[in-house]
Structure formats: C-alpha cells, structure tokens
Design an enzyme around this catalytic site. Structure first.
Site, PDB file in Angstrom:
ATOM      1  N   TRP A 102       0.692  -0.727   0.381  1.00  0.00           N
ATOM      2  CA  TRP A 102      -0.174   0.124   0.056  1.00  0.00           C
ATOM      3  C   TRP A 102       0.710   1.202  -0.099  1.00  0.00           C
ATOM      4  O   TRP A 102       0.662   2.393  -0.905  1.00  0.00           O
ATOM      5  CB  TRP A 102      -1.121   0.048   1.278  1.00  0.00           C
ATOM      6  CG  TRP A 102      -2.014  -1.158   1.528  1.00  0.00           C
ATOM      7  CD1 TRP A 102      -1.998  -2.015   2.109  1.00  0.00           C
ATOM      8  CD2 TRP A 102      -2.874  -1.497   0.078  1.00  0.00           C
ATOM      9  NE1 TRP A 102      -3.479  -3.197   1.042  1.00  0.00           N
ATOM     10  CE2 TRP A 102      -3.876  -2.422   0.446  1.00  0.00           C
ATOM     11  CE3 TRP A 102      -3.243  -0.650  -1.079  1.00  0.00           C
ATOM     12  CZ2 TRP A 102      -4.015  -2.695  -0.407  1.00  0.00           C
ATOM     13  CZ3 TRP A 102      -3.772  -0.271  -1.909  1.00  0.00           C
ATOM     14  CH2 TRP A 102      -4.962  -2.712  -1.635  1.00  0.00           C
ATOM     15  N   ASP A 172      -1.703   6.682   6.580  1.00  0.00           N
ATOM     16  CA  ASP A 172      -2.963   5.619   6.273  1.00  0.00           C
ATOM     17  C   ASP A 172      -3.063   5.118   6.806  1.00  0.00           C
ATOM     18  O   ASP A 172      -2.294   3.986   7.851  1.00  0.00           O
ATOM     19  CB  ASP A 172      -2.204   4.878   4.240  1.00  0.00           C
ATOM     20  CG  ASP A 172      -3.475   3.905   4.227  1.00  0.00           C
ATOM     21  OD1 ASP A 172      -4.390   3.463   4.604  1.00  0.00           O
ATOM     22  OD2 ASP A 172      -2.857   2.863   2.782  1.00  0.00           O
ATOM     23  N   LYS A 196     -13.039  -1.906   7.257  1.00  0.00           N
ATOM     24  CA  LYS A 196     -11.629  -2.865   7.790  1.00  0.00           C
ATOM     25  C   LYS A 196     -12.003  -2.502   9.869  1.00  0.00           C
ATOM     26  O   LYS A 196     -12.532  -3.356  10.081  1.00  0.00           O
ATOM     27  CB  LYS A 196     -10.249  -2.340   8.066  1.00  0.00           C
ATOM     28  CG  LYS A 196      -9.504  -3.043   6.348  1.00  0.00           C
ATOM     29  CD  LYS A 196      -8.642  -2.147   5.878  1.00  0.00           C
ATOM     30  CE  LYS A 196      -8.579  -3.091   4.580  1.00  0.00           C
ATOM     31  NZ  LYS A 196      -8.139  -2.353   3.369  1.00  0.00           N
TER      32      LYS A 196
HETATM   33  C1  LIG Z   1      -7.659  -1.805   2.235  1.00  0.00           C
HETATM   34  C2  LIG Z   1      -6.192  -0.907   2.349  1.00  0.00           C
HETATM   35  C3  LIG Z   1      -6.555  -0.273   1.167  1.00  0.00           C
HETATM   36  C4  LIG Z   1      -6.904  -0.116   0.108  1.00  0.00           C
HETATM   37  O1  LIG Z   1      -8.104   0.554   0.252  1.00  0.00           O
HETATM   38  P1  LIG Z   1      -9.554   0.526  -0.885  1.00  0.00           P
HETATM   39  O2  LIG Z   1     -10.169   1.823   0.677  1.00  0.00           O
HETATM   40  O3  LIG Z   1      -9.595  -0.458  -1.142  1.00  0.00           O
HETATM   41  O4  LIG Z   1      -9.021   1.583  -1.972  1.00  0.00           O
HETATM   42  C5  LIG Z   1      -4.992   1.113   1.500  1.00  0.00           C
HETATM   43  N1  LIG Z   1      -3.927   0.553   2.341  1.00  0.00           N
HETATM   44  C6  LIG Z   1      -4.495   0.023   3.550  1.00  0.00           C
HETATM   45  C7  LIG Z   1      -3.259   0.128   4.549  1.00  0.00           C
HETATM   46  C8  LIG Z   1      -5.542  -0.973   3.633  1.00  0.00           C
HETATM   47  O5  LIG Z   1      -5.504  -1.836   4.360  1.00  0.00           O
END
Ligand SMILES: *Cc1c(COP(=O)(O)O)cnc(C)c1O
Length: 360
Positions: A102, A172, A196
């Site tokens: 990511w 993030d 999540k």
């Molecule tokens: C799941 C995830 C993403 C991607 O998220 P989307 O909402 O599908 O774009 C990005 N960064 C992390 C750390 C993730 O766990």
C-alpha cells in the site's frame, strides 16, 4: 442463523450490535417512515446523522478543533492521488517510508505529481519489519512524510511514530484507525477506508489540519480538492449516506465499549493470544518480526501448502473463516479488527493448538 467468526482482512466483521441496530432501523429510521438509504442527504434527519457521526469521531479520537473531518468516497486508493495534489504546496516533494504494497502504491501515485524520496524501506525482507530510522533522515524541504501505520498484508505496525519536526506526517490508517490511541495532533493528515474497522466499503475518512486545506495544485479536479469538501462539510455532492450512518453506529459502539483506550487494551489481549500460540509452536511461524507485529493482522505460515490447505479447511468447519494469507506472504492471516470478539480469537487459538498437536 449461524454467524461465523470472519477473519477477513477487509471488508470485515462489524459489531453485532451495529448490525442489529441497522436492522431495527432499516425500514423506518426513527419515525421518518423511510430507510437511511432512501433519504435525501439534505434532509434534517440525515444532517443530524452526519453531524453526530463527526462529533462522535472527534470525541473518541480526541480530534483537535484545528483539524477538519471529511467523509469522502473513493477508498484509501483515491487518497494516494488526492494527498499529493493537495499537499504538494511548496517543493512538490514528499518523503515516504515504504513498509508494504500500500505504501508503494501511494508513493507511485505521488510520483506522478512531484518528487518522491524513499527514506527507508523494508522490501529487502518482504516487508516483515518496520525499518528503524537513525538521526533525522527526512528532507528539510519535503511537503509531507507518508507512512502506513499498519500493514494489512504483512502483519506489521509502526511501534512508534517518526519525528518529522515541522513537516506534516501523513498516515494511511486504513487497517488500524480506532484500534489504538493516537495523538491526532502529531499528524498533518490521517486517512482510512472504512471497510476494515468502521463500516461498509464506500466511505473514506480524512482527518486533516486546517492549514493543509486551500492550496491544491491548479490541475486538481474539483472533487479531489479537500477545500471543495471542507467548505461544504462533506455535503458538496451526495456523500455515502448509508456508510456514514453505519460509521455513526460503530462510533457509538466504541464509546459504549469504553472508548479507544479500552478497545486498544482488548486488541492487545486478542493479538497476544495468537502470538502466544505462534511463539510456542513448532508448526506455525509468524512472518512479522517481533517489535513490528500488528495488533490487527496476524500473519503466519505452515511448513507446506498441503498443511495450510488442511488447516484452512478444518478451521472453516468450525466457523473460523477467511483465514487464507495474502498471496504475497502466503500461509494464513487472522485479521482481528475491533469487531472480532475475544471469543472468536480464543476459539482460533484453541483450534490452532489442537491442529498442531494432531498434525505433528
Ligand atoms: C485496504 C487498504 C488500502 C486500500 O483501501 P481501498 O479503500 O480499497 O482503496 C490501503 N491501505 C491500507 C493500509 C489498506 O489496508
């Protein structure tokens, strides 16, 4: 009806009380005679929902007044572009710590709009650790420093936050927002997809310092400009209404659980139970290095593909599902977000111990 313990990395389990409340209010939201799904985003009922959602989030995360909270769409992946477009205000340069796919994707997207400097990376050992920084490795002229606080695929987590001085820290937090206490004032911007730890997919939460709003690059599309959404309190266009409503229910649930500090305590206990099994096992090998272990995603391997498949299959029969590891790590991954009950983790720990004794 049989609910399973769903260890999915995302979308993932929601608290049962949240689902029940949503069910109870599905056809008639508080006497309006309609579902939140059917309601104008300009209605007084929805205005109250989005206002309360923001107030609750501010309360449980301790978000200071000089930060703006935005309820957006597009997932964390859209933020990979939105952040450089809005934050490349001076030198069009960002420092990145690369701790998984990511952060790699976020860096690749930022590189389209300016300079990306990789300060540190753990790719040399398949992202099994969080790199240690020595001295002050950050560029003095960076517009921001980007980290991924929890690496969903590799099961790692920053044990502490890097000191970036005056340079805004961007995080993030898609897979660990609200799972542990963070001092929001340490960041310039926090972003997270909701699927999540918060609610259904479709909602992205951005928490950013007000000073970072209003200086986007000229080419920035209207919808990707934070100012567009900040000026209209996330109601410039139709927000993901039902997701905002569900998020509000989750925030209420977190508050009822005793807040993020109480949730963190429970998360540490939950993760501890599984790491205990791994540390005392000859069959399972944890893939993340000890000081960098995630509280949310516990990743481990078994000696052979056959045993892994057998373990997944037998777990499934016991209602312990979605435990297959990501293809880039292999093995198994137990995602144990806030909504995974202690009971589910206990059951998994017991199952893993029994499976080991039966297969060694
Ligand atoms: C799941 C995830 C993403 C991607 O998220 P989307 O909402 O599908 O774009 C990005 N960064 C992390 C750390 C993730 O766990």
């Amino acid at each position: 009806m049989a609910r399973v313990f769903n260890f999915s990395a995302g979308p993932s389990m929601l608290p049962e009380t949240v689902l029940r409340k949503a069910q109870e209010e599905m056809l008639d939201y508080q006497g309006t005679g309609m579902s939140v799904m059917e309601m104008s985003h300009r209605s007084s009922a929805f205005s109250k929902i989005i206002e309360e959602a923001e107030l609750l989030l501010r309360d449980i995360m301790g978000i200071p007044d000089n930060f703006k909270v935005l309820f957006l769409q597009g997932g964390a992946s859209t933020q990979f572009a939105m952040i450089p477009l809005n934050l490349f205000q001076k030198h069009k340069k960002a420092d990145f710590i690369i701790t998984g796919s990511w952060s790699k994707k976020a860096a690749a997207e930022a590189r389209r709009y300016g300079d990306v400097n990789i300060v540190a990376s753990s790719e040399d050992r398949n992202f099994s650790y969080i790199p240690k920084l020595s001295g002050n490795p950050f560029s003095r002229d960076a517009d921001y420093v980007h980290i991924t606080t929890n690496n969903t695929i590799y099961g790692t987590r920053f044990p502490g936050l890097p000191q970036t001085g005056d340079v805004p820290l961007v995080a993030d937090m898609s897979s660990n927002i609200l799972s542990e206490v963070y001092d929001v004032s340490r960041f310039g911007l926090i972003y997270a997809g909701a699927q999540k730890n918060i609610g259904p997919a479709g909602l992205t939460i951005v928490i950013l310092h007000k000073d970072l709003i209003g200086n986007a690059l000229d080419m920035t599309p209207t919808m990707l400009n934070y100012k567009t959404h900040a000026d209209k309190d996330s109601l410039f266009n139709t927000p993901p209404c039902y997701c905002v409503y569900t998020a509000k229910l989750t925030f209420t649930w977190i508050k009822e659980q005793g807040g993020v500090a109480a949730i963190e305590k429970r998360n540490r206990e939950k993760a501890g139970m599984l790491y205990d099994v791994l540390d005392n096992s000859k069959l399972y090998a944890g893939t993340a290095e000890q000081p960098s272990r995630s509280l949310m995603n516990v990743t481990f391997t078994l000696p052979t593909e056959e045993l892994t498949a057998k373990c997944l299959q037998e777990a499934g029969k016991e209602g312990l599902v979605t435990l297959k590891g990501h293809r880039s790590v292999g093995g198994m991954r137990a995602s144990i977000y806030n909504a995974m009950p202690v009971e589910g983790v206990q059951k998994l720990a017991q199952f893993l111990k029994r499976f080991e004794s039966e297969n060694s």
